[in-house]
Scaffold this motif. Structure first.
Motif, PDB file in Angstrom:
ATOM      1  N   ALA A 155       0.835  -1.194   0.000  1.00 50.18           N
ATOM      2  CA  ALA A 155       0.000   0.000   0.000  1.00 50.18           C
ATOM      3  C   ALA A 155       0.870   1.244   0.000  1.00 50.18           C
ATOM      4  N   ALA A 156       0.267   2.375  -0.395  1.00 51.54           N
ATOM      5  CA  ALA A 156       1.034   3.610  -0.577  1.00 51.54           C
ATOM      6  C   ALA A 156       1.803   4.006   0.679  1.00 51.54           C
ATOM      7  N   ALA A 157       1.149   3.917   1.845  1.00 50.63           N
ATOM      8  CA  ALA A 157       1.810   4.320   3.083  1.00 50.63           C
ATOM      9  C   ALA A 157       3.026   3.433   3.369  1.00 50.63           C
ATOM     10  N   GLU A 158       2.887   2.125   3.143  1.00 49.68           N
ATOM     11  CA  GLU A 158       3.997   1.210   3.377  1.00 49.68           C
ATOM     12  C   GLU A 158       5.126   1.466   2.395  1.00 49.68           C
ATOM     13  N   LEU A 159       4.766   1.698   1.132  1.00 53.90           N
ATOM     14  CA  LEU A 159       5.785   1.944   0.126  1.00 53.90           C
ATOM     15  C   LEU A 159       6.509   3.250   0.410  1.00 53.90           C
ATOM     16  N   GLY A 160       5.764   4.257   0.854  1.00 55.30           N
ATOM     17  CA  GLY A 160       6.388   5.525   1.198  1.00 55.30           C
ATOM     18  C   GLY A 160       7.380   5.382   2.336  1.00 55.30           C
ATOM     19  N   ALA A 161       7.031   4.587   3.334  1.00 51.99           N
ATOM     20  CA  ALA A 161       7.938   4.359   4.463  1.00 51.99           C
ATOM     21  C   ALA A 161       9.180   3.605   4.017  1.00 51.99           C
ATOM     22  N   SER A 162       9.015   2.689   3.069  1.00 51.37           N
ATOM     23  CA  SER A 162      10.140   1.897   2.582  1.00 51.37           C
ATOM     24  C   SER A 162      11.089   2.723   1.733  1.00 51.37           C
ATOM     25  N   LEU A 163      10.545   3.580   0.876  1.00 52.88           N
ATOM     26  CA  LEU A 163      11.373   4.332  -0.065  1.00 52.88           C
ATOM     27  C   LEU A 163      11.914   5.625   0.519  1.00 52.88           C
ATOM     28  N   GLY A 164      11.184   6.213   1.459  1.00 53.84           N
ATOM     29  CA  GLY A 164      11.540   7.543   1.948  1.00 53.84           C
ATOM     30  C   GLY A 164      10.759   8.594   1.186  1.00 53.84           C
ATOM     31  N   PRO A 165      10.593   9.782   1.769  1.00 52.59           N
ATOM     32  CA  PRO A 165       9.707  10.790   1.182  1.00 52.59           C
ATOM     33  C   PRO A 165      10.136  11.275  -0.192  1.00 52.59           C
ATOM     34  N   ASP A 166      11.447  11.484  -0.411  1.00 50.42           N
ATOM     35  CA  ASP A 166      11.905  11.998  -1.703  1.00 50.42           C
ATOM     36  C   ASP A 166      11.656  10.994  -2.820  1.00 50.42           C
ATOM     37  N   ALA A 167      12.028   9.737  -2.575  1.00 52.30           N
ATOM     38  CA  ALA A 167      11.828   8.707  -3.599  1.00 52.30           C
ATOM     39  C   ALA A 167      10.345   8.457  -3.826  1.00 52.30           C
ATOM     40  N   TYR A 168       9.546   8.535  -2.757  1.00 56.10           N
ATOM     41  CA  TYR A 168       8.112   8.311  -2.918  1.00 56.10           C
ATOM     42  C   TYR A 168       7.483   9.424  -3.758  1.00 56.10           C
ATOM     43  N   GLN A 169       7.939  10.663  -3.567  1.00 59.47           N
ATOM     44  CA  GLN A 169       7.440  11.765  -4.385  1.00 59.47           C
ATOM     45  C   GLN A 169       7.835  11.566  -5.845  1.00 59.47           C
ATOM     46  N   ALA A 170       9.063  11.114  -6.068  1.00 61.91           N
ATOM     47  CA  ALA A 170       9.502  10.823  -7.434  1.00 61.91           C
ATOM     48  C   ALA A 170       8.674   9.701  -8.039  1.00 61.91           C
TER      49      ALA A 170
END
Length: 207
Positions: free
Chosen positions: A110-125
């Protein structure tokens, strides 16, 4: 030094990059994006970790490249499979079906889990990389409203609702509680009923 089988160094690099992304695709089908490691990818691609790091410095960079390719492939397939002159409802059903098939083939957290895994900068990218797919959906909705197929709804919020419904099928698909065909039919039926311009109680009556 790895043997160069392509006619040029540039072609060799392109082939190796394609092998790496193909390896990511194979691994996501087996264990999901969040569980794969750079070691797994290197082994699947038949290269060393050193070679892999020459192409992608870390896992977020690798996943961004994979997502960009997957999004481009999705958009290309969408346009390729639809007949010329297809209406908005037919285009929306195709979008939902292909999204469900992609979700079943390449599971991701899910988006929240993926964001935590990648970090905010990579998730925004990552969000920017999938923007073409989201624009495609809003264009479909905009066409449907303009042609009178869909109720007069704000397309951006409705697009987010559709994407949320698609994302909600991730866990049932992973647990084999539903099939891609059944999930696609469920989301399509619910969405088209809500968007029906002629139906009482459609989204156009409430938004």
């Amino acid at each position: 030094m790895p043997k160069i089988s392509a006619p040029t160094i540039a072609a060799h690099r392109a082939q190796t990059r394609e092998r790496i992304l193909d390896a990511v695709a194979a691994l996501t089908r087996a264990q999901g994006i969040d569980e794969i490691s750079m070691t797994d990818v290197a082994a699947e691609a038949g290269i060393t970790r050193t070679v892999l790091y020459n192409y992608f410095p870390d896992k977020p960079a690798l996943l961004l490249a994979f997502t960009e390719q997957a999004t481009a492939d999705f958009v290309d397939r969408f346009h390729r499979e639809l007949p010329a002159g297809a209406g908005a409802a037919e285009r929306l059903e195709a979008f939902i079906r292909l999204q469900i098939e992609a979700l079943a083939e390449h599971p991701h957290p899910a988006a929240a889990e993926l964001g935590a895994s990648l970090g905010p900068d990579a998730y925004q990218a990552l969000a920017e990389h999938v923007a073409p797919m989201q624009r495609l959906l809003t264009d479909i909705l905009r066409q449907g409203v303009a042609d009178g197929e869909f109720a007069a709804v704000p397309v951006e919020p409705v697009a987010r609702l559709v994407l949320a419904m698609l994302g909600a099928q991730r866990v049932p698909l992973l647990r084999a509680e539903t099939t891609p065909a059944d999930a696609g039919r469920l989301v399509s039926a619910f969405t088209l009923r809500a968007l029906d311009a002629s139906a009482a109680g459609s989204l156009g009556d409430t938004l």
